[in-house]
Write a protein that holds these residues in place. Structure first.
Motif, PDB file in Angstrom:
ATOM      1  N   GLY A 219      34.180  65.680 -11.644  1.00 40.43           N
ATOM      2  CA  GLY A 219      33.786  65.619 -10.531  1.00 40.43           C
ATOM      3  C   GLY A 219      32.871  64.470 -10.157  1.00 40.43           C
ATOM      4  O   GLY A 219      32.748  63.732  -9.332  1.00 40.43           O
ATOM      5  N   SER A 220      32.074  64.102 -11.326  1.00 48.15           N
ATOM      6  CA  SER A 220      31.207  62.920 -11.293  1.00 48.15           C
ATOM      7  C   SER A 220      31.806  61.604 -11.184  1.00 48.15           C
ATOM      8  O   SER A 220      31.427  60.834 -10.369  1.00 48.15           O
ATOM      9  CB  SER A 220      30.312  63.008 -12.506  1.00 48.15           C
ATOM     10  OG  SER A 220      29.201  64.323 -12.666  1.00 48.15           O
ATOM     11  N   ASP A 221      32.940  61.562 -11.970  1.00 50.27           N
ATOM     12  CA  ASP A 221      33.949  60.378 -11.892  1.00 50.27           C
ATOM     13  C   ASP A 221      34.500  60.288 -10.364  1.00 50.27           C
ATOM     14  O   ASP A 221      34.271  59.025  -9.791  1.00 50.27           O
ATOM     15  CB  ASP A 221      34.976  60.347 -12.742  1.00 50.27           C
ATOM     16  CG  ASP A 221      34.627  60.406 -14.269  1.00 50.27           C
ATOM     17  OD1 ASP A 221      33.361  60.032 -14.293  1.00 50.27           O
ATOM     18  OD2 ASP A 221      35.096  60.768 -15.118  1.00 50.27           O
ATOM     19  N   GLN A 222      34.998  61.239  -9.990  1.00 53.89           N
ATOM     20  CA  GLN A 222      35.595  61.139  -8.642  1.00 53.89           C
ATOM     21  C   GLN A 222      34.346  60.867  -7.443  1.00 53.89           C
ATOM     22  O   GLN A 222      34.550  60.043  -6.503  1.00 53.89           O
ATOM     23  CB  GLN A 222      36.315  62.562  -8.055  1.00 53.89           C
ATOM     24  CG  GLN A 222      37.532  62.657  -8.952  1.00 53.89           C
ATOM     25  CD  GLN A 222      38.211  64.069  -8.649  1.00 53.89           C
ATOM     26  OE1 GLN A 222      37.444  64.969  -7.802  1.00 53.89           O
ATOM     27  NE2 GLN A 222      39.334  64.422  -9.353  1.00 53.89           N
ATOM     28  N   ILE A 227      31.671  57.589  -3.961  1.00 53.45           N
ATOM     29  CA  ILE A 227      30.366  57.030  -3.458  1.00 53.45           C
ATOM     30  C   ILE A 227      30.536  55.438  -3.455  1.00 53.45           C
ATOM     31  O   ILE A 227      29.941  54.558  -2.659  1.00 53.45           O
ATOM     32  CB  ILE A 227      29.351  57.609  -4.140  1.00 53.45           C
ATOM     33  CG1 ILE A 227      28.853  58.790  -4.023  1.00 53.45           C
ATOM     34  CG2 ILE A 227      27.968  56.494  -4.008  1.00 53.45           C
ATOM     35  CD1 ILE A 227      27.865  59.579  -4.712  1.00 53.45           C
ATOM     36  N   GLN A 228      31.114  55.066  -4.397  1.00 54.30           N
ATOM     37  CA  GLN A 228      31.463  53.515  -4.592  1.00 54.30           C
ATOM     38  C   GLN A 228      32.107  53.072  -3.313  1.00 54.30           C
ATOM     39  O   GLN A 228      31.841  51.938  -2.810  1.00 54.30           O
ATOM     40  CB  GLN A 228      32.021  53.204  -6.006  1.00 54.30           C
ATOM     41  CG  GLN A 228      31.226  53.357  -7.251  1.00 54.30           C
ATOM     42  CD  GLN A 228      31.872  53.041  -8.303  1.00 54.30           C
ATOM     43  OE1 GLN A 228      33.065  52.728  -8.544  1.00 54.30           O
ATOM     44  NE2 GLN A 228      31.393  53.053  -9.435  1.00 54.30           N
ATOM     45  N   LYS A 229      33.302  53.721  -2.993  1.00 55.95           N
ATOM     46  CA  LYS A 229      34.146  53.326  -1.876  1.00 55.95           C
ATOM     47  C   LYS A 229      33.095  53.494  -0.554  1.00 55.95           C
ATOM     48  O   LYS A 229      33.210  52.533   0.385  1.00 55.95           O
ATOM     49  CB  LYS A 229      35.234  54.477  -1.763  1.00 55.95           C
ATOM     50  CG  LYS A 229      36.337  54.000  -2.765  1.00 55.95           C
ATOM     51  CD  LYS A 229      37.462  55.101  -2.429  1.00 55.95           C
ATOM     52  CE  LYS A 229      38.582  54.856  -3.410  1.00 55.95           C
ATOM     53  NZ  LYS A 229      39.617  55.651  -3.213  1.00 55.95           N
ATOM     54  N   ASN A 419      22.315  56.731  -5.063  1.00 54.84           N
ATOM     55  CA  ASN A 419      23.289  57.996  -5.281  1.00 54.84           C
ATOM     56  C   ASN A 419      24.256  57.436  -6.444  1.00 54.84           C
ATOM     57  O   ASN A 419      24.736  58.370  -7.247  1.00 54.84           O
ATOM     58  CB  ASN A 419      24.047  58.223  -4.021  1.00 54.84           C
ATOM     59  CG  ASN A 419      22.863  59.019  -3.072  1.00 54.84           C
ATOM     60  OD1 ASN A 419      22.037  59.518  -3.794  1.00 54.84           O
ATOM     61  ND2 ASN A 419      23.475  58.963  -1.731  1.00 54.84           N
ATOM     62  N   VAL A 420      25.027  56.344  -6.290  1.00 55.81           N
ATOM     63  CA  VAL A 420      25.912  55.579  -7.075  1.00 55.81           C
ATOM     64  C   VAL A 420      25.101  55.767  -8.433  1.00 55.81           C
ATOM     65  O   VAL A 420      25.842  56.071  -9.449  1.00 55.81           O
ATOM     66  CB  VAL A 420      26.279  54.261  -6.767  1.00 55.81           C
ATOM     67  CG1 VAL A 420      27.368  53.774  -7.943  1.00 55.81           C
ATOM     68  CG2 VAL A 420      27.067  54.484  -5.405  1.00 55.81           C
ATOM     69  N   ALA A 421      23.984  55.074  -8.719  1.00 56.41           N
ATOM     70  CA  ALA A 421      23.262  54.946  -9.875  1.00 56.41           C
ATOM     71  C   ALA A 421      23.237  56.546 -10.462  1.00 56.41           C
ATOM     72  O   ALA A 421      23.530  56.741 -11.694  1.00 56.41           O
ATOM     73  CB  ALA A 421      22.212  54.235  -9.764  1.00 56.41           C
ATOM     74  N   LYS A 422      22.765  57.410  -9.627  1.00 58.89           N
ATOM     75  CA  LYS A 422      22.311  58.802 -10.258  1.00 58.89           C
ATOM     76  C   LYS A 422      23.783  59.391 -10.298  1.00 58.89           C
ATOM     77  O   LYS A 422      23.908  60.164 -11.641  1.00 58.89           O
ATOM     78  CB  LYS A 422      21.715  59.580  -8.949  1.00 58.89           C
ATOM     79  CG  LYS A 422      20.192  59.052  -8.532  1.00 58.89           C
ATOM     80  CD  LYS A 422      19.640  59.846  -7.567  1.00 58.89           C
ATOM     81  CE  LYS A 422      18.070  59.265  -7.442  1.00 58.89           C
ATOM     82  NZ  LYS A 422      17.493  60.088  -6.199  1.00 58.89           N
ATOM     83  N   VAL A 423      24.847  59.302  -9.722  1.00 59.02           N
ATOM     84  CA  VAL A 423      25.924  59.788  -9.860  1.00 59.02           C
ATOM     85  C   VAL A 423      26.465  59.421 -11.216  1.00 59.02           C
ATOM     86  O   VAL A 423      27.101  59.998 -12.103  1.00 59.02           O
ATOM     87  CB  VAL A 423      27.256  59.675  -8.849  1.00 59.02           C
ATOM     88  CG1 VAL A 423      28.485  59.946  -9.340  1.00 59.02           C
ATOM     89  CG2 VAL A 423      26.532  60.516  -7.536  1.00 59.02           C
ATOM     90  N   GLU A 424      26.501  58.125 -11.766  1.00 57.20           N
ATOM     91  CA  GLU A 424      26.876  57.333 -12.733  1.00 57.20           C
ATOM     92  C   GLU A 424      26.000  57.923 -13.899  1.00 57.20           C
ATOM     93  O   GLU A 424      26.562  58.163 -14.975  1.00 57.20           O
ATOM     94  CB  GLU A 424      26.600  55.812 -12.836  1.00 57.20           C
ATOM     95  CG  GLU A 424      27.627  54.980 -11.756  1.00 57.20           C
ATOM     96  CD  GLU A 424      27.509  53.651 -11.738  1.00 57.20           C
ATOM     97  OE1 GLU A 424      26.469  53.065 -12.347  1.00 57.20           O
ATOM     98  OE2 GLU A 424      28.469  53.008 -11.140  1.00 57.20           O
ATOM     99  N   GLU A 425      24.648  58.070 -13.749  1.00 57.62           N
ATOM    100  CA  GLU A 425      23.790  58.709 -14.665  1.00 57.62           C
ATOM    101  C   GLU A 425      24.346  60.470 -15.012  1.00 57.62           C
ATOM    102  O   GLU A 425      24.376  60.534 -16.048  1.00 57.62           O
ATOM    103  CB  GLU A 425      22.457  58.707 -14.289  1.00 57.62           C
ATOM    104  CG  GLU A 425      21.749  57.684 -14.062  1.00 57.62           C
ATOM    105  CD  GLU A 425      20.461  57.556 -13.632  1.00 57.62           C
ATOM    106  OE1 GLU A 425      19.924  58.655 -13.537  1.00 57.62           O
ATOM    107  OE2 GLU A 425      19.553  56.497 -13.706  1.00 57.62           O
ATOM    108  N   ALA A 426      24.711  61.003 -13.951  1.00 56.49           N
ATOM    109  CA  ALA A 426      25.160  62.295 -13.931  1.00 56.49           C
ATOM    110  C   ALA A 426      26.416  62.340 -14.776  1.00 56.49           C
ATOM    111  O   ALA A 426      26.694  62.943 -15.473  1.00 56.49           O
ATOM    112  CB  ALA A 426      25.411  62.916 -12.704  1.00 56.49           C
ATOM    113  N   ALA A 427      27.362  61.363 -14.585  1.00 54.58           N
ATOM    114  CA  ALA A 427      28.534  61.080 -15.238  1.00 54.58           C
ATOM    115  C   ALA A 427      28.224  61.122 -16.557  1.00 54.58           C
ATOM    116  O   ALA A 427      29.169  61.520 -17.474  1.00 54.58           O
ATOM    117  CB  ALA A 427      29.423  60.198 -14.523  1.00 54.58           C
ATOM    118  N   ALA A 428      27.463  59.861 -16.999  1.00 59.59           N
ATOM    119  CA  ALA A 428      26.976  59.846 -18.240  1.00 59.59           C
ATOM    120  C   ALA A 428      26.418  60.998 -18.788  1.00 59.59           C
ATOM    121  O   ALA A 428      26.961  61.137 -20.136  1.00 59.59           O
ATOM    122  CB  ALA A 428      25.882  58.767 -18.292  1.00 59.59           C
TER     123      ALA A 428
END
Length: 462
Positions: A219-222, A227-229, A419-428
């Motif tokens: 989910g985080s990757d998607q 969010i990047q898009k 949000n992108v940074a936070k989502v990337e952190e969440a993905a990490a």
């Protein structure tokens, strides 16, 4: 000499006392036969001395000693030791006439008694010692059995602990152990059972955590891609809004310039209307002057007509006068011609003035029409000006709105980047969580449960 005899007599008495009263059996052996013995010998063999005399040690020896030696060979060996050392001592198993075992310690030494080579042998009764030894042996055997049982218990526990150390949780100790070890066995089995339950729950929970972390990671990757898009879209939108803001600012500026131009055109149109009014007034004056000229021309025409009449009358009178009136007649003729020319000129001028009046009227009409058109143009310019002002106001408001939208989109862009940074952190974090779940599962997979409950492994690691 008597003192020496008394001394020998005393020693002999002592020897006799010791021989007869010793608790140990004394035998004198000659030619492998008992030739003398004491009371203790009768007691130990449970035979009277008369029956003992004439028998030999071989008669009271079993066919085999406890150590497996042949009695004859053993006697020969012990006799050789006695000859070599002067005496010897050894343990020997005799048996009574009734077959009762009689363990003794035999002491042998050679002696010459009254010139006869004899062997003196005394036996120490070892039955109590044998009993003690038997009891000791039994105790040793019991102890050895206990030691063996302990060793077996230690071995079983060590093997179970080794299996447990390698992660094999099917290492419960089934058979009972010695009483002092059985509580340890039960506690060990309980510990293994609890540990197996913990490992099973750990494996199940690690599987759940891994599955949840996989869902979070996917989910985080998607979400990160989405969010990047969106961030790209927002960035494109921000750039487009920047262009729109620039275009709106330019439109506002051009609208203002158009307003100024329309106001200038409106002012010029008003000025042209006023000039048209002035032209109409001037044409009205020309028309009025033309009317005056026509009046004057009428007067001139009337004067030319009257002058022509007068010249005609003067010619008639000059003709009546004859020669005297010839000169006057010529003058009158000239005056008449001048009057006619004046009348003709006045008619031409009048025609010109009339045509000029017509042209002037047409000019007045045209100027009047132009004035009306200019007034309409002024009104149109005023309306256009109001529209341009409205457009300029709307454009200015749109520019302000676009600027606000641009700022909002910029804020959204920054928020989206955050949000992108936070989502990337969440993905990490999700990836780390999945890795930790893999580690937990690997740790759980290290353990082997019993056959009824096989390994619980994750799909990713199976």
């Amino acid at each position: 000499m008597n003192i020496f005899k008394r001394k020998l007599s005393f020693e002999q008495q002592v020897s006799d006392i010791i021989f007869e009263n010793s608790p140990d059996a004394y035998f004198v052996v000659e030619g492998h036969k008992f030739v003398h013995c004491n009371k203790a010998a009768e007691t130990i063999l449970a035979m009277p001395r008369e029956k003992i005399i004439g028998l030999g040690p071989a008669d009271f020896s079993p066919k085999e000693q406890p150590d497996g030696r042949d009695p004859v060979a053993a006697v020969a060996e012990n006799t050789e030791l006695a000859l070599k050392n002067g005496w010897t001592r050894f343990e020997w198993l005799h048996q009574r006439a009734d077959g009762t075992p009689l363990p003794v310690v035999v002491t042998l030494f050679f002696a010459t008694i009254e010139g006869r080579n004899c062997v003196v042998s005394f036996w120490q009764d070892m039955r109590e010692v044998a009993k003690l030894r038997q009891a000791e042996k039994a105790a040793r055997e019991t102890e050895q059995q206990q030691i063996a049982d302990r060793q077996a218990a230690f071995t079983r526990i060590a093997k179970a602990l080794h299996r447990l150390a390698t992660g094999d949780l099917s290492c419960a100790i089934g058979d009972r152990m010695p009483p002092e070890f059985d509580p340890l066995r039960r506690d060990f089995n309980t510990t293994v059972k609890e540990l197996a339950s913990i490992v099973e729950r750990l494996s199940t929970n690690s599987q759940t955590v891994w599955a949840a972390s996989e869902e979070i990671r996917n989910g985080s990757d998607q979400m990160s891609l989405s969010i990047q898009k969106h961030a790209a879209y927002v960035e494109e939108t921000a750039a487009a809004l920047e262009e729109v803001a620039t275009t709106a600012a330019m439109a506002e500026s051009r609208a203002a310039q158009a307003g100024e131009l329309v106001r200038d055109l409106s002012a010029n149109a008003g000025q042209s209307s006023r000039i048209a009014e002035s032209a109409i007034a001037a044409m009205r004056d020309i028309e009025s002057s033309s009317t005056g000229i026509n009046n004057i021309l009428g007067v001139i025409d009337s004067i030319a007509f009257q002058t022509n009449l007068l010249a005609l009358n003067a010619g008639v009178e000059a003709a009546r006068a004859g020669d005297a009136g010839k000169g006057f007649a010529v003058v009158a003729q000239e005056v008449r011609e001048l009057a006619q020319k004046s009348a003709s000129a006045a008619k031409e001028v009048k025609g010109l003035v009339l045509r000029s009046s017509g042209h002037v009227q047409k000019g007045v009409d045209l100027v009047q029409e132009t004035k009306g058109t200019l007034e309409k143009i002024v009104l149109s310019f005023r309306e256009i000006n109001s529209h341009v002002d409205a457009i300029a106001t709307s454009t200015r408001e749109q520019s302000i709105a676009v600027t606000s939208i641009k700022d909002a989109v910029s804020n959204i862009d920054r928020a989206t980047q955050d949000n992108v940074a936070k989502v990337e952190e969440a993905a990490a974090v999700a990836h780390d969580l999945a890795a930790q779940a893999d580690i937990l599962n690997s740790l759980a997979a290290h353990f082997t449960l019993d056959n009824a409950r096989p390994h619980i492994r994750l799909a990713a690691n199976s």
